[in-house]
Scaffold this active site. Structure first.
Site, PDB file in Angstrom:
ATOM      1  N   LEU A 189       0.839  -1.208   0.000  1.00  0.00           N
ATOM      2  CA  LEU A 189       0.000   0.000   0.000  1.00  0.00           C
ATOM      3  C   LEU A 189       0.875   1.261   0.000  1.00  0.00           C
ATOM      4  O   LEU A 189       0.711   2.145  -0.851  1.00  0.00           O
ATOM      5  CB  LEU A 189      -0.912  -0.025   1.245  1.00  0.00           C
ATOM      6  CG  LEU A 189      -1.786   1.194   1.502  1.00  0.00           C
ATOM      7  CD1 LEU A 189      -2.837   1.358   0.404  1.00  0.00           C
ATOM      8  CD2 LEU A 189      -2.515   1.080   2.864  1.00  0.00           C
ATOM      9  N   SER A 224       6.842  -5.005   3.863  1.00  0.00           N
ATOM     10  CA  SER A 224       7.291  -6.195   4.602  1.00  0.00           C
ATOM     11  C   SER A 224       7.103  -7.407   3.699  1.00  0.00           C
ATOM     12  O   SER A 224       6.037  -7.572   3.093  1.00  0.00           O
ATOM     13  CB  SER A 224       6.469  -6.380   5.883  1.00  0.00           C
ATOM     14  OG  SER A 224       6.664  -5.281   6.718  1.00  0.00           O
ATOM     15  N   PHE A 434       3.942   1.414  12.256  1.00  0.00           N
ATOM     16  CA  PHE A 434       3.289   0.777  11.087  1.00  0.00           C
ATOM     17  C   PHE A 434       1.857   0.326  11.375  1.00  0.00           C
ATOM     18  O   PHE A 434       1.362   0.521  12.471  1.00  0.00           O
ATOM     19  CB  PHE A 434       4.149  -0.312  10.468  1.00  0.00           C
ATOM     20  CG  PHE A 434       4.433  -1.551  11.289  1.00  0.00           C
ATOM     21  CD1 PHE A 434       3.715  -1.865  12.421  1.00  0.00           C
ATOM     22  CD2 PHE A 434       5.434  -2.419  10.878  1.00  0.00           C
ATOM     23  CE1 PHE A 434       3.974  -3.022  13.137  1.00  0.00           C
ATOM     24  CE2 PHE A 434       5.703  -3.582  11.578  1.00  0.00           C
ATOM     25  CZ  PHE A 434       4.969  -3.876  12.705  1.00  0.00           C
ATOM     26  N   GLU A 435       1.245  -0.198  10.350  1.00  0.00           N
ATOM     27  CA  GLU A 435      -0.181  -0.594  10.387  1.00  0.00           C
ATOM     28  C   GLU A 435      -1.070   0.561  10.852  1.00  0.00           C
ATOM     29  O   GLU A 435      -2.054   0.357  11.565  1.00  0.00           O
ATOM     30  CB  GLU A 435      -0.380  -1.815  11.278  1.00  0.00           C
ATOM     31  CG  GLU A 435      -0.044  -3.121  10.573  1.00  0.00           C
ATOM     32  CD  GLU A 435      -0.980  -4.257  10.917  1.00  0.00           C
ATOM     33  OE1 GLU A 435      -1.670  -4.187  11.932  1.00  0.00           O
ATOM     34  OE2 GLU A 435      -1.025  -5.211  10.136  1.00  0.00           O
ATOM     35  N   ASP A 439      -0.620   8.055  15.945  1.00  0.00           N
ATOM     36  CA  ASP A 439      -1.169   9.416  15.831  1.00  0.00           C
ATOM     37  C   ASP A 439      -2.397   9.401  14.921  1.00  0.00           C
ATOM     38  O   ASP A 439      -3.438   9.989  15.229  1.00  0.00           O
ATOM     39  CB  ASP A 439      -0.096  10.357  15.252  1.00  0.00           C
ATOM     40  CG  ASP A 439       1.239  10.138  15.939  1.00  0.00           C
ATOM     41  OD1 ASP A 439       1.540  10.897  16.864  1.00  0.00           O
ATOM     42  OD2 ASP A 439       1.948   9.181  15.566  1.00  0.00           O
TER      43      ASP A 439
HETATM   44  S1  MYA Z   1       0.707  -1.321   5.871  1.00  0.00           S
HETATM   45  C1  MYA Z   1       0.424   0.393   5.774  1.00  0.00           C
HETATM   46  C2  MYA Z   1      -0.502   0.850   6.810  1.00  0.00           C
HETATM   47  N1  MYA Z   1      -1.015   2.107   6.431  1.00  0.00           N
HETATM   48  C3  MYA Z   1      -2.023   2.633   7.063  1.00  0.00           C
HETATM   49  O1  MYA Z   1      -2.535   2.068   8.009  1.00  0.00           O
HETATM   50  C4  MYA Z   1      -2.528   3.903   6.515  1.00  0.00           C
HETATM   51  C5  MYA Z   1      -3.156   4.775   7.572  1.00  0.00           C
HETATM   52  N2  MYA Z   1      -4.160   5.615   6.975  1.00  0.00           N
HETATM   53  C6  MYA Z   1      -5.481   5.332   7.061  1.00  0.00           C
HETATM   54  O2  MYA Z   1      -5.878   4.381   7.721  1.00  0.00           O
HETATM   55  C7  MYA Z   1      -6.446   6.201   6.304  1.00  0.00           C
HETATM   56  O3  MYA Z   1      -5.789   6.830   5.237  1.00  0.00           O
HETATM   57  C8  MYA Z   1      -7.162   7.234   7.231  1.00  0.00           C
HETATM   58  C9  MYA Z   1      -8.363   7.827   6.456  1.00  0.00           C
HETATM   59  C10 MYA Z   1      -7.806   6.548   8.441  1.00  0.00           C
HETATM   60  C11 MYA Z   1      -6.178   8.268   7.675  1.00  0.00           C
HETATM   61  N3  MYA Z   1     -12.192   1.215   8.266  1.00  0.00           N
HETATM   62  O4  MYA Z   1     -12.131  10.406   4.116  1.00  0.00           O
HETATM   63  P1  MYA Z   1     -11.661   9.247   4.957  1.00  0.00           P
HETATM   64  C12 MYA Z   1     -13.683   4.896   5.118  1.00  0.00           C
HETATM   65  C13 MYA Z   1     -13.262   1.265   7.445  1.00  0.00           C
HETATM   66  O5  MYA Z   1     -11.629   9.419   6.415  1.00  0.00           O
HETATM   67  P2  MYA Z   1      -8.918   9.547   4.497  1.00  0.00           P
HETATM   68  C14 MYA Z   1       1.776  -1.530   7.159  1.00  0.00           C
HETATM   69  O6  MYA Z   1       2.129  -0.644   7.863  1.00  0.00           O
HETATM   70  C15 MYA Z   1     -14.457   6.098   5.608  1.00  0.00           C
HETATM   71  O7  MYA Z   1     -15.523   5.725   6.427  1.00  0.00           O
HETATM   72  N4  MYA Z   1     -13.521   2.309   6.681  1.00  0.00           N
HETATM   73  O8  MYA Z   1     -10.256   8.768   4.436  1.00  0.00           O
HETATM   74  C16 MYA Z   1       2.192  -2.953   7.296  1.00  0.00           C
HETATM   75  C17 MYA Z   1     -14.918   6.681   4.303  1.00  0.00           C
HETATM   76  O9  MYA Z   1     -16.021   5.920   3.826  1.00  0.00           O
HETATM   77  P3  MYA Z   1     -17.250   6.638   3.073  1.00  0.00           P
HETATM   78  C18 MYA Z   1     -12.673   3.331   6.732  1.00  0.00           C
HETATM   79  O10 MYA Z   1      -9.070  10.836   5.206  1.00  0.00           O
HETATM   80  C19 MYA Z   1       3.316  -3.152   8.248  1.00  0.00           C
HETATM   81  C20 MYA Z   1     -13.743   6.418   3.362  1.00  0.00           C
HETATM   82  O11 MYA Z   1     -13.045   5.306   3.929  1.00  0.00           O
HETATM   83  C21 MYA Z   1     -11.529   3.337   7.550  1.00  0.00           C
HETATM   84  O12 MYA Z   1      -8.327   9.548   3.142  1.00  0.00           O
HETATM   85  C22 MYA Z   1       3.639  -4.592   8.395  1.00  0.00           C
HETATM   86  C23 MYA Z   1     -12.811   7.603   3.269  1.00  0.00           C
HETATM   87  O13 MYA Z   1     -12.529   7.974   4.590  1.00  0.00           O
HETATM   88  C24 MYA Z   1     -11.308   2.213   8.336  1.00  0.00           C
HETATM   89  N5  MYA Z   1     -10.241   2.078   9.141  1.00  0.00           N
HETATM   90  O14 MYA Z   1      -7.959   8.568   5.401  1.00  0.00           O
HETATM   91  C25 MYA Z   1       2.880  -5.183   9.520  1.00  0.00           C
HETATM   92  N6  MYA Z   1     -10.864   4.500   7.384  1.00  0.00           N
HETATM   93  O15 MYA Z   1     -16.648   7.229   1.834  1.00  0.00           O
HETATM   94  C26 MYA Z   1       3.104  -6.624   9.615  1.00  0.00           C
HETATM   95  C27 MYA Z   1     -11.575   5.201   6.489  1.00  0.00           C
HETATM   96  O16 MYA Z   1     -18.198   5.536   2.805  1.00  0.00           O
HETATM   97  C28 MYA Z   1       1.970  -7.276  10.317  1.00  0.00           C
HETATM   98  N7  MYA Z   1     -12.656   4.500   6.098  1.00  0.00           N
HETATM   99  O17 MYA Z   1     -17.744   7.667   4.043  1.00  0.00           O
HETATM  100  C29 MYA Z   1       2.175  -7.331  11.777  1.00  0.00           C
HETATM  101  C30 MYA Z   1       1.097  -8.107  12.388  1.00  0.00           C
HETATM  102  C31 MYA Z   1       1.271  -8.228  13.896  1.00  0.00           C
HETATM  103  C32 MYA Z   1       2.222  -9.297  14.243  1.00  0.00           C
HETATM  104  C33 MYA Z   1       1.603 -10.630  14.114  1.00  0.00           C
HETATM  105  C34 MYA Z   1       2.598 -11.679  14.607  1.00  0.00           C
HETATM  106  C35 MYA Z   1       2.051 -12.923  14.671  1.00  0.00           C
END
Ligand code: MYA
Length: 619
Positions: A189, A224, A434-435, A439
């Site tokens: 992503l 990753s 990450f994830e 903030d």
């Molecule tokens: S992968 C990369 C991770 N990246 C991110 O997490 C990016 C963070 N950014 C965002 O989440 C979004 O851009 C934000 C919204 C939240 C800032 N669920 O106008 P909007 C809908 C459902 O608010 P924006 C990595 O790091 C919203 O209702 N819907 O959007 C891997 C709206 O819908 P509608 C959601 O201001 C690392 C539409 O989207 C959500 O642009 C490796 C637009 O919304 C949501 N959460 O930004 C990890 N958010 O149009 C390895 C928004 O219908 C794994 N919407 O009203 C590790 C595992 C653990 C270990 C396990 C070991 C066993």
């Protein structure tokens, strides 16, 4: 050396039970007809509802318990082989030093079924649900976070989209590969210009004139498994035609991309502070031809696919880190029990006791959150997004604190590499980033909650315009009393429950007050939103611990009294913080302070750094 396939896990799983994969509750695309007919569904999220001052307790009281006896038996039967893998086969320190896990070790993990924990048995996976996955994640977290990322990036997000959104043909084609054929998956992503602002990605896929394939161009960073994955879930802008206006617009679409399509290359492994044994790399796409049948979910709906994959996997981080914290506490306790200074063992000193207690309180709350969420997901809940984001923030911050305090208890010894905590601390740092950075997730929690409350306020205003037609709704609102949690907790927790109830009531009132004051401009009030998010996080911690320890008490568990003690201590600390955070959202003094901080920051930015003369330069 012990051969891991002696454990026979796969066979054991198949023999004991052919349990069905409990599909994670992500809404499947619906036909227009289905969408119209479906009655409005009430949001069951405990956290979303407290933003509108409403107590919907179903998800938290009593503490969820969804595993059948058979599922518990299967999970327990896996704990031992997983622990033996980590203690007898895997060597986390060596992998960290080599920035790579040995191929033979990885092979053993594949053979154990550890790379396909949630894939249905029929495709060669272990067929576990979220709760069972969480239990195994705890073991991973206790032993090797670097390997955890290889494992997590593969299944928690890499191919999770195929499980959640895949067509039958996509599942049949890809799930056996990522489960049994040692084919790694990744989730692509993030881009150089698109981190937290995930919707702003620039990778583009253009549909061919015959509608048979897309051509993808662009690049991704910090992926990753990016250098080793053969299968990737990739997000790219695609031109879509707005159904209502007929206008052409770019919208994100999700794709399953195989490296074998051609045009997919990756950069060298990144050199990182921690999780060194996991592979992180840039991935480049040059005229990659993706068959149309590899679109994942609906065209143009890729942003939601990405968000829901992330939402779905976040509880896993809480479970993993609760295992990490447990290990840190064990290391610190062993030291406190043995080390003598000033004639006494460290465990006799009040300041060490307070540290150990605090570490256990945070571990207990983190674990309680993770499994409350996983069990709600397994029970079919669709409303876990806020709770999952809260648990990710809480877990990553508590784990950092707990590891830091463990090092402090060990003193100089904690700083030495051999103790193992130094690696854990480096590994942990990325979890707040990450994830979804903490903030961004704080803002996500607060804004989603405030928006939900705002919609409710609008409904209420509309109802009052035509009261006779909306009497039921208005009476329901008017008859709402103060929160009372006493029916949900054991007598020893009445005081804690009272404190929590007062916090919930003030939280609902404060959200309303803040909304009425700032209206739509609330999106610009980040510090107020942070206060609301922090209050929400503390409330969730209080509620899940009260629920869990009440259940432990009712079940007469030998640990019940200790759990009650942890819960009471947490309620005292957390309720004070909630009150403080909520007060700050409306206090004039705090608004003044917020403005002052902004002025200071502007000056720093204007000067490209610290803007004071050194004491020696002053005249
Ligand atoms: S992968 C990369 C991770 N990246 C991110 O997490 C990016 C963070 N950014 C965002 O989440 C979004 O851009 C934000 C919204 C939240 C800032 N669920 O106008 P909007 C809908 C459902 O608010 P924006 C990595 O790091 C919203 O209702 N819907 O959007 C891997 C709206 O819908 P509608 C959601 O201001 C690392 C539409 O989207 C959500 O642009 C490796 C637009 O919304 C949501 N959460 O930004 C990890 N958010 O149009 C390895 C928004 O219908 C794994 N919407 O009203 C590790 C595992 C653990 C270990 C396990 C070991 C066993």
């Amino acid at each position: 050396m012990l051969r891991i396939n002696n454990f026979g896990t796969r066979k054991l799983i198949k023999d004991v039970c052919k349990q069905r994969y409990y599909s994670a509750a992500v809404p499947k695309p619906k036909t227009e007809h289905e969408t119209k007919k479906e009655p409005k569904r009430e949001n069951e999220s405990f956290m979303a509802n407290i933003f509108r001052g409403n107590l919907v307790s179903k998800q938290v009281f009593p503490y969820p318990d969804v595993l059948t006896e058979e599922q518990k038996e299967i999970t327990n039967s896996l704990v031992d082989p997983f622990e033996r893998f980590f203690t007898e086969v895997n060597d986390a320190a060596k992998s960290d030093a080599n920035s790579k896990t040995d191929d033979s070790t990885l092979k053993s993990l594949w053979e154990l079924g550890g790379m396909a924990i949630q894939v249905p048995n029929d495709y060669g996976g272990l067929g576990m649900n979220n709760t069972q996955y969480g239990r195994l994640c705890q073991i991973v977290g206790a032993n090797d976070l670097g390997l955890g990322i290889t494992l997590g990036a593969h299944q928690s997000i890499g191919f999770k989209g195929i499980l959640l959104y895949g067509t039958q043909a996509q599942k049949d084609k890809y799930l056996p590969k990522v489960s049994t054929e040692e084919v790694y998956a990744a989730f692509a992503l993030t881009e150089p210009s698109s981190g937290s602002d995930a919707n702003s990605i620039r990778c583009r896929a253009v549909k061919s004139a015959d509608n048979k394939y897309y051509v993808l161009n662009g690049s991704k960073i910090w992926i990753s498994n990016g250098g080793i994955a053969e299968i990737m879930t990739v997000f790219a802008q695609t031109e879509q035609i707005d159904k209502k206006t007929g206008e052409k617009k770019d919208k994100v679409t999700a794709f399953i991309v195989e490296r074998s399509f051609g045009g997919v290359t990756s950069g060298p492994p990144e050199k990182k502070m921690g999780i060194k044994s996991s592979n992180t790399a840039e991935v480049y796409f040059e005229d990659v031809k993706i068959p149309i049948e590899n679109v994942l979910g609906e065209e143009g709906e890729g942003f939601k696919v990405a968000m829901n994959i992330l939402n779905n996997g976040r509880f896993g981080m809480g479970a993993t880190l609760s295992g990490t914290m447990k290990k840190c506490i064990e290391i610190a306790t062993a030291h406190a029990n043995n080390r003598v200074q000033f004639g006494q063992k460290l465990k006799a000193y009040a300041s060490i006791q307070a540290k150990l207690a605090q570490m256990n309180i945070l571990q207990y709350a983190t674990e309680s959150m993770a499994f409350a969420i996983s069990q709600n997901m397994d029970a079919g809940s669709q409303d876990y997004h806020l709770e999952a984001a809260i648990s990710k923030v809480y877990a990553s911050e508590c784990a950092w604190y707990v590891c830091d305090e463990a090092i402090q208890i060990l003193g100089g010894m904690g700083f030495m590499r051999d103790t193992g905590l130094e690696r854990v601390m480096r590994d942990l740092r990325i979890f707040r980033i990450f994830e979804g950075t903490n903030d961004i997730l704080r803002l996500f929690v607060a804004l989603s909650g405030v928006q939900y409350a705002g919609n409710h306020l609008k409904e209420l205003q509309r109802a009052f315009k035509n009261p006779s037609a909306n009497l039921g709704f208005i009476f329901k609102e008017a008859s709402r009393r103060g929160t009372d949690l006493s029916a949900h907790v054991v007598p020893e927790l009445m005081e804690s429950a009272k404190k929590t109830a007062a916090c919930i009531d003030l939280f609902g009132r404060t959200t309303e007050e803040v909304l009425l004051k700032h209206n739509k401009n609330i999106i610009h009030e980040q510090l107020i939103l942070n206060n609301l998010a922090d209050a929400a996080i503390d409330i969730y911690a209080m509620v899940v611990t009260q629920s869990r320890s009440s259940r432990a008490s009712k079940l007469n568990l030998p640990t019940a009294q200790h759990e009650i003690n942890l819960t009471k201590a947490l309620a005292t600390q957390a309720s004070d913080r909630v009150m403080d955070n909520l007060k700050k959202t409306t206090s004039g003094q705090q608004q003044g302070q917020n403005k002052l901080l902004s002025v200071i920051a502007q000056e720093i930015c204007n000067q490209d750094g610290v803007h004071t003369t050194g004491p020696l330069d002053q005249q």
